[in-house]
Design a protein around this motif. Structure first.
Motif, PDB file in Angstrom:
ATOM      1  N   ILE A  81       0.866  -1.179   0.000  1.00 47.21           N
ATOM      2  CA  ILE A  81       0.000   0.000   0.000  1.00 47.21           C
ATOM      3  C   ILE A  81       0.907   1.236   0.000  1.00 47.21           C
ATOM      4  O   ILE A  81       1.789   1.361   0.856  1.00 47.21           O
ATOM      5  CB  ILE A  81      -0.904   0.043   1.256  1.00 47.21           C
ATOM      6  N   HIS A  82       0.696   2.111  -0.959  1.00 50.33           N
ATOM      7  CA  HIS A  82       1.494   3.329  -1.119  1.00 50.33           C
ATOM      8  C   HIS A  82       1.414   4.191   0.152  1.00 50.33           C
ATOM      9  O   HIS A  82       0.352   4.273   0.775  1.00 50.33           O
ATOM     10  CB  HIS A  82       0.944   4.102  -2.320  1.00 50.33           C
ATOM     11  N   PRO A  83       2.520   4.855   0.530  1.00 46.37           N
ATOM     12  CA  PRO A  83       2.506   5.663   1.759  1.00 46.37           C
ATOM     13  C   PRO A  83       1.372   6.692   1.825  1.00 46.37           C
ATOM     14  O   PRO A  83       0.807   6.904   2.904  1.00 46.37           O
ATOM     15  CB  PRO A  83       3.880   6.352   1.768  1.00 46.37           C
ATOM     16  N   GLY A 110       6.403  -3.450  -2.104  1.00 42.38           N
ATOM     17  CA  GLY A 110       6.522  -2.049  -2.462  1.00 42.38           C
ATOM     18  C   GLY A 110       5.403  -1.618  -3.390  1.00 42.38           C
ATOM     19  O   GLY A 110       4.687  -2.469  -3.908  1.00 42.38           O
ATOM     20  N   GLU A 111       5.150  -0.310  -3.506  1.00 39.89           N
ATOM     21  CA  GLU A 111       6.017   0.644  -2.920  1.00 39.89           C
ATOM     22  C   GLU A 111       5.487   1.126  -1.592  1.00 39.89           C
ATOM     23  O   GLU A 111       4.305   1.391  -1.442  1.00 39.89           O
ATOM     24  CB  GLU A 111       6.252   1.823  -3.878  1.00 39.89           C
ATOM     25  N   THR A 112       6.406   1.246  -0.643  1.00 44.78           N
ATOM     26  CA  THR A 112       6.090   1.702   0.705  1.00 44.78           C
ATOM     27  C   THR A 112       7.153   2.721   1.093  1.00 44.78           C
ATOM     28  O   THR A 112       8.197   2.786   0.445  1.00 44.78           O
ATOM     29  CB  THR A 112       6.082   0.524   1.690  1.00 44.78           C
ATOM     30  N   ILE A 152      11.208   1.059  -1.910  1.00 41.97           N
ATOM     31  CA  ILE A 152      10.834   2.252  -1.146  1.00 41.97           C
ATOM     32  C   ILE A 152      10.473   3.439  -2.009  1.00 41.97           C
ATOM     33  O   ILE A 152      11.183   3.792  -2.953  1.00 41.97           O
ATOM     34  CB  ILE A 152      11.980   2.624  -0.188  1.00 41.97           C
ATOM     35  N   HIS A 153       9.347   4.059  -1.642  1.00 37.99           N
ATOM     36  CA  HIS A 153       8.941   5.347  -2.208  1.00 37.99           C
ATOM     37  C   HIS A 153       9.325   6.419  -1.196  1.00 37.99           C
ATOM     38  O   HIS A 153       8.905   6.364  -0.044  1.00 37.99           O
ATOM     39  CB  HIS A 153       7.422   5.344  -2.444  1.00 37.99           C
ATOM     40  N   ASN A 154      10.130   7.369  -1.629  1.00 41.29           N
ATOM     41  CA  ASN A 154      10.574   8.443  -0.744  1.00 41.29           C
ATOM     42  C   ASN A 154      10.383   9.766  -1.447  1.00 41.29           C
ATOM     43  O   ASN A 154      11.126  10.108  -2.366  1.00 41.29           O
ATOM     44  CB  ASN A 154      12.055   8.228  -0.392  1.00 41.29           C
ATOM     45  N   LEU A 176      15.723   1.967  -3.410  1.00 39.95           N
ATOM     46  CA  LEU A 176      15.147   3.314  -3.326  1.00 39.95           C
ATOM     47  C   LEU A 176      14.654   3.668  -4.718  1.00 39.95           C
ATOM     48  O   LEU A 176      15.429   4.094  -5.581  1.00 39.95           O
ATOM     49  CB  LEU A 176      16.186   4.306  -2.814  1.00 39.95           C
ATOM     50  N   HIS A 177      13.346   3.435  -4.945  1.00 41.92           N
ATOM     51  CA  HIS A 177      12.794   3.634  -6.282  1.00 41.92           C
ATOM     52  C   HIS A 177      12.673   5.121  -6.603  1.00 41.92           C
ATOM     53  O   HIS A 177      12.504   5.940  -5.702  1.00 41.92           O
ATOM     54  CB  HIS A 177      11.455   2.880  -6.394  1.00 41.92           C
ATOM     55  N   CYS A 178      12.775   5.445  -7.897  1.00 44.29           N
ATOM     56  CA  CYS A 178      12.743   6.850  -8.373  1.00 44.29           C
ATOM     57  C   CYS A 178      13.653   7.709  -7.504  1.00 44.29           C
ATOM     58  O   CYS A 178      13.219   8.717  -6.933  1.00 44.29           O
ATOM     59  CB  CYS A 178      11.315   7.393  -8.394  1.00 44.29           C
ATOM     60  N   THR A 226      10.875   3.033 -15.303  1.00 46.63           N
ATOM     61  CA  THR A 226      10.082   4.112 -15.920  1.00 46.63           C
ATOM     62  C   THR A 226       9.176   4.803 -14.906  1.00 46.63           C
ATOM     63  O   THR A 226       8.856   5.968 -15.064  1.00 46.63           O
ATOM     64  CB  THR A 226       9.188   3.586 -17.057  1.00 46.63           C
ATOM     65  N   ASP A 227       8.695   4.067 -13.887  1.00 44.20           N
ATOM     66  CA  ASP A 227       7.644   4.586 -12.993  1.00 44.20           C
ATOM     67  C   ASP A 227       6.471   5.111 -13.825  1.00 44.20           C
ATOM     68  O   ASP A 227       5.820   6.085 -13.434  1.00 44.20           O
ATOM     69  CB  ASP A 227       8.182   5.663 -12.033  1.00 44.20           C
ATOM     70  N   ALA A 228       6.235   4.478 -14.973  1.00 47.32           N
ATOM     71  CA  ALA A 228       5.128   4.881 -15.843  1.00 47.32           C
ATOM     72  C   ALA A 228       3.814   4.762 -15.078  1.00 47.32           C
ATOM     73  O   ALA A 228       3.689   3.911 -14.206  1.00 47.32           O
ATOM     74  CB  ALA A 228       5.100   3.980 -17.081  1.00 47.32           C
TER      75      ALA A 228
HETATM   76 ZN   LIG Z   1       6.848   6.042  -5.885  1.00 43.48          ZN
END
Ligand SMILES: [Zn+2]
Ligand SMILES: [Zn+2]
Length: 278
Positions: A81-83, A110-112, A152-154, A176-178, A226-228
């Motif tokens: 579940i996204h933060p 992820g992403e968390t 991880i989404h930061n 550490l994504h994006c 890509t994080d498309a």
């Molecule tokens: Zn993200």
């Protein structure tokens, strides 16, 4: 009247073989059914993209990510579940996510993570920092217990992310994504053995510091994604993003590292296999 955005032309077929996309959202990018997933994966393959990790950022989206991974051999899934939506992590969601993460086609939790940007810009629609931290800690423990990678989404949460990771159980891989943080965070993360994943924003003119981070990361500690449908790389900014467009990000990362793009393709492919266990 809004003009429909043109579909960008992907990198010519076969020009960069052996690419992977370490983090994308197939459903949000428009591929919700099996025929649409297959078509998007085929367009990616024509541009040399052989494997894709698709991410669900809510329970429903995680189900569809996992389904895409079962439907198409080239796709694996990450579930969490996204933060910003951390308040949705109730007991039922925890039970179901634990089951999903145990599925062999789910390769990461992820992403968390932490997102203070949306907290500042949409306080009503975004989980509080306390709720985000609690959900983040739950996901970290799930990754550590299941032996899957932690993705991880930061967004504007450097201090919180580093602090929480430091006093939590250690999953086998931390991605550490994006990656969009300053160089000192890149250094600290690399020292801790984390993997930095670079998205389309590494191609943006103003983001020289991200190209410096991409040059800093040793082989085995960087990925591309890509994080498309967001983060469309130059020169297609403004168009809808999809995995077929990752070649441009690969080229910019290769230039930053002073190597041929085929070297980046092979290093990233190897890291993808390592962290996702595929
Ligand atoms: Zn993200
Ligand atoms: Zn994402």
């Amino acid at each position: 009247m809004s003009k429909k955005k043109p579909r960008p032309t992907p990198v010519p077929a076969g020009s960069i073989p052996g690419l992977v996309d370490a983090h994308t959202h197939l459903a949000s990018a428009g591929a919700k059914t099996k025929p649409d997933v297959d078509a998007m994966v085929d367009r990616a393959l024509a541009a040399g993209v052989e494997r894709i990790c698709t991410v669900g950022d809510g329970l429903e989206e995680a189900e569809s990510a996992l389904k895409a991974a079962h439907d198409n051999d080239r796709v694996v899934a990450a579930c969490a579940i996204h933060p910003t939506r951390a308040a949705e992590l109730d007991q039922a969601a925890r039970t179901r996510l634990t089951e999903m993460v145990a599925d062999p086609r789910c390769v990461a939790v992820g992403e968390t993570g932490i997102d203070t940007y949306w907290l500042a810009h949409d306080a009503d629609g975004t989980a509080s920092l306390q709720v985000q931290e609690e959900a983040f800690r739950w996901h970290i423990e799930l990754a550590a217990a299941s032996g899957k990678a932690l993705m991880i989404h930061n967004r504007e949460g450097d201090a919180e992310v580093l602090r929480i990771l430091a006093d939590s159980p250690r999953p086998p891989h931390v991605i550490l994504h994006c990656f969009s943080s300053p160089l000192e965070v890149a250094r600290e993360a690399l020292e801790r053995g984390y993997v930095l994943s670079f998205a389309g924003n590494v191609t943006f003119k103003r983001n020289e510091y991200l190209r410096e981070a991409a040059a800093l990361a040793p082989a085995g500690q960087y990925l591309i994604e890509t994080d498309a449908p967001y983060m469309t790389p130059e020169p297609f900014r403004g168009a809808r993003n999809e995995p077929a467009l990752i070649g441009h990000t690969a080229k910019v990362v290769a230039d930053a590292r002073g190597v041929d793009v085929t070297v980046v393709a092979s290093e990233v492919r190897e890291t993808f296999s390592q962290v996702y266990g595929v």
